[in-house]
Design an enzyme around this catalytic site. Structure first.
Site: not given
Length: 625
Positions: A271, A306
């Site tokens: 993330d 990400e």
């Protein structure tokens, strides 16, 4: 059958001849002991002094599977019991004691090695809202349904234990312990094994850029775990490159390997890596890739990012040591969303001037924009715009989507795209996603046109709750629809249990005729992807794809596939009309030899594309690429 255990210097480990060893990195000059709780409710304290490197170790001869324990800090505020930050299980939540587990008790099937990256059709799933029960066992019962649709990879949102009963999972504080409300660690393993038995991979979302604001006790006994030199939007970031960084880097390296080895996950999604700052070389991300590739040699293990900066330097062919297979790409989503909804505020603003052109570039070149975005500040965004991408990225390195937890959950009311656009545009958008070469990602419930919103929710209490509720409403103040304070006050309270409950999928509604029609559409498209596109994906050219905007409302995209020297090159061509008015089909280029038509969406004839129609067709070109 096989057993799996990741051996690490952190946490509690059973010893071969009985008992357990408990290890904690706690370099601060504070007294600490290990509290071992007995079945009778009593506790026994074992002093834990640090060695020269800050490690504290206690061996408890009578500890067994199920033994509950806590570390205790002798601080200025008195005795503070804290959980083990490397706890494998915290059955009473983050405020309760940790638990000794036996990783070798779970029996794994032998033979599963995963699937190659070009097989990936991902399905993002939040365990707490995927079913009314919100558990691993309940989610496991739905796996055959997903396999029938054509899903090949479950993408679990973060499982690391976080405060409260409900939340998205991005505020985890116990990175090795599955969130207790979802089930026991062995139930998560059973979920992964059940997916494998159905031929599906399972990937896990991990958060290495920050710890949550509640339940993180590391500063009490390991203040150098974090650094003020690299602030993040959520506070001080982990210390990956300063004094004592070795133990911090090891914590996250072991965490990644723990999920891949002990839980047999088929990959990790990292993330917001743009918020991970590390000046050492190799940095923590490169090191993570190197270590994971080496530990999982012989398996298909996929590492996905990400990265809002669209830093292509971290991407490479699947399995490359030090690099990552792919990253989530917001460009295709943002451009298509602007075109379909005409929403132009917030981070959609930079796509508003040329949405179709940017969609064409994303589908053919990978990225449309590069640089650091200012996601919630229009003033900064206008003053420091990102630049248009000029270099192509291999399309296998970009994960495209129409919905995901961010793109739905960051809306004030959590509306899904199918709630914002009509059926014909949505059908075409789904086809563009699933019949483009880039690996696609679906969001849970999307395949049956779910109407349940996905709102931001978090089980905070006290002052933190007040701050989160106020902050959630304040972040929408610059949107036209929410400039009025009364409009902002109507935004759902993220800390209200009812907000969480509203987001649970309605499986009864999934049986309606309309829902089943959507499911058949997704199933048909994924079957076409499997039979007509997947066999050729290993030959997808790394660059050279082309795209053009047709009459300001359509697209012509040509994806090139490599063939043997001297053989005609193969092209998958998409002609699409993304408007309410007919569009003239472009003429065949010289040298093209039409082959099989893969799919027609809507009405397509030799001269025209009717509204919201498209054709995918294989072509042969006279010369090799």
């Amino acid at each position: 059958m096989m057993r799996a255990c990741h051996h690490m210097p952190y946490g509690a480990s059973l010893l071969p001849h009985g008992g357990a060893v408990f290890r904690l990195w706690a370099p601060a000059e504070v007294d600490m002991d290990l509290l071992v709780h007995g079945a009778d409710g009593g506790s026994q304290a074992h002093p834990a002094r640090p060695d020269a490197l800050g490690w504290r170790e206690v061996i408890v001869p009578d500890a067994v599977t199920g033994t509950r324990y806590q570390w205790r800090v002798h601080g200025q505020a008195g005795l503070v019991p804290v959980p083990d930050p490397a706890s494998r299980s915290n059955p009473e939540g983050i405020d309760g004691p940790s638990e000794v587990t036996d990783p070798l008790a779970f029996e794994w099937d032998e033979g599963w090695r995963g699937l190659p990256w070009h097989d990936a059709v991902m399905y993002e799933l939040h365990v707490g809202t995927f079913t009314p029960e919100g558990t691993y066992q309940a989610a496991m019962a739905r796996l055959p349904y997903l396999a029938e649709v054509g899903i090949t990879c479950i993408q679990l949102m973060p499982q690391a234990a976080f405060p409260g009963r409900f939340g998205w999972g991005y505020d985890g504080v116990l990175h090795f312990a599955p969130h207790a409300a979802y089930g026991r660690p062995d139930e998560l393993k059973a979920f992964v094994q059940a997916a494998h038995r159905l031929g599906m991979m399972v990937m896990l979302d991990v958060v290495y850029n920050h710890f949550g604001p509640e339940g993180n006790f590391l500063p009490l006994y390991a203040p150098t775990f974090f650094t003020d030199r690299h602030p993040t939007p959520w506070g001080a970031g982990p210390n990956f490159d300063g004094p004592d960084a070795s133990a911090v880097r090891g914590f996250f390296l072991h965490n990644a390997l723990y999920w891949l080895e002990e839980f047999r996950f088929d990959g990790l999604r990292f993330d917001a890596v743009h918020a991970i700052q590390d000046d050492s070389r190799p940095d923590i991300l490169e090191t993570l890739s190197i270590r994971c590739r080496a530990a999982c040699a012989g398996r298909h293990v996929h590492l996905v990012l990400e990265n809002d900066h669209n830093d292509a330097r971290r991407l490479s062919a699947p399995g490359t040591s030090g690099r990552f297979d792919a990253q989530w790409s917001g460009d295709a989503h943002h451009a298509l969303h602007v075109w379909l909804t005409n929403e132009r505020e917030g981070y959609y603003a930079e796509y508003a001037h040329d949405p179709l052109g940017m969609l064409a570039q994303s589908l053919s070149q990978g990225f449309a924009m590069v640089g650091a975005p200012h996601l919630t500040d229009p003033v900064l965004q206008a003053a420091h715009p990102r630049r248009r991408a000029t270099e192509a990225v291999p399309l296998q390195c970009t994960v495209n989507f129409l919905l995901n937890h961010d793109q739905v959950g960051n809306r004030a009311y959590g509306e899904r795209l199918n709630m914002l656009v009509g059926e014909a545009p949505m059908r075409l958008a789904v086809a563009i996603l699933l019949l483009s070469p880039s690996p696609p990602l679906l969001f849970m419930g999307e395949e049956h046109g779910a109407q349940a919103p996905f709102l931001y929710f978090a089980d905070w209490h006290g002052p933190l709750r007040d701050a989160v509720v106020e902050g959630r409403r304040k972040e929408f103040a610059h949107f036209g629809a929410f400039r009025d304070p009364d409009a902002r006050a109507a935004i759902p309270d993220p800390c209200d249990e009812a907000t969480w409950r509203r987001c649970q999928l309605d499986w009864a509604a999934a049986q309606t005729d309309k829902a089943q029609a959507w499911r058949r559409w997704y199933t048909r498209l994924l079957a076409l992807r499997r039979t007509d596109l997947r066999p050729h994906l290993p030959e997808l050219a790394p660059a050279g794809h082309t795209a053009a905007v047709l009459e300001d409302r359509g697209l012509l995209v040509r994806w090139h596939f490599m063939t043997a020297p001297g053989e005609p090159s193969r092209v998958l061509q998409m002609q699409a009309n993304l408007s309410d008015t007919p569009l003239t089909r472009p003429e065949t280029e010289p040298g093209d030899r039409p082959m099989a038509i893969v799919l027609d969406v809507g009405a397509v004839d030799d001269g025209q594309l009717e509204p919201w129609s498209a054709r995918w067709q294989w072509l042969e070109m006279g010369n090799a690429i």
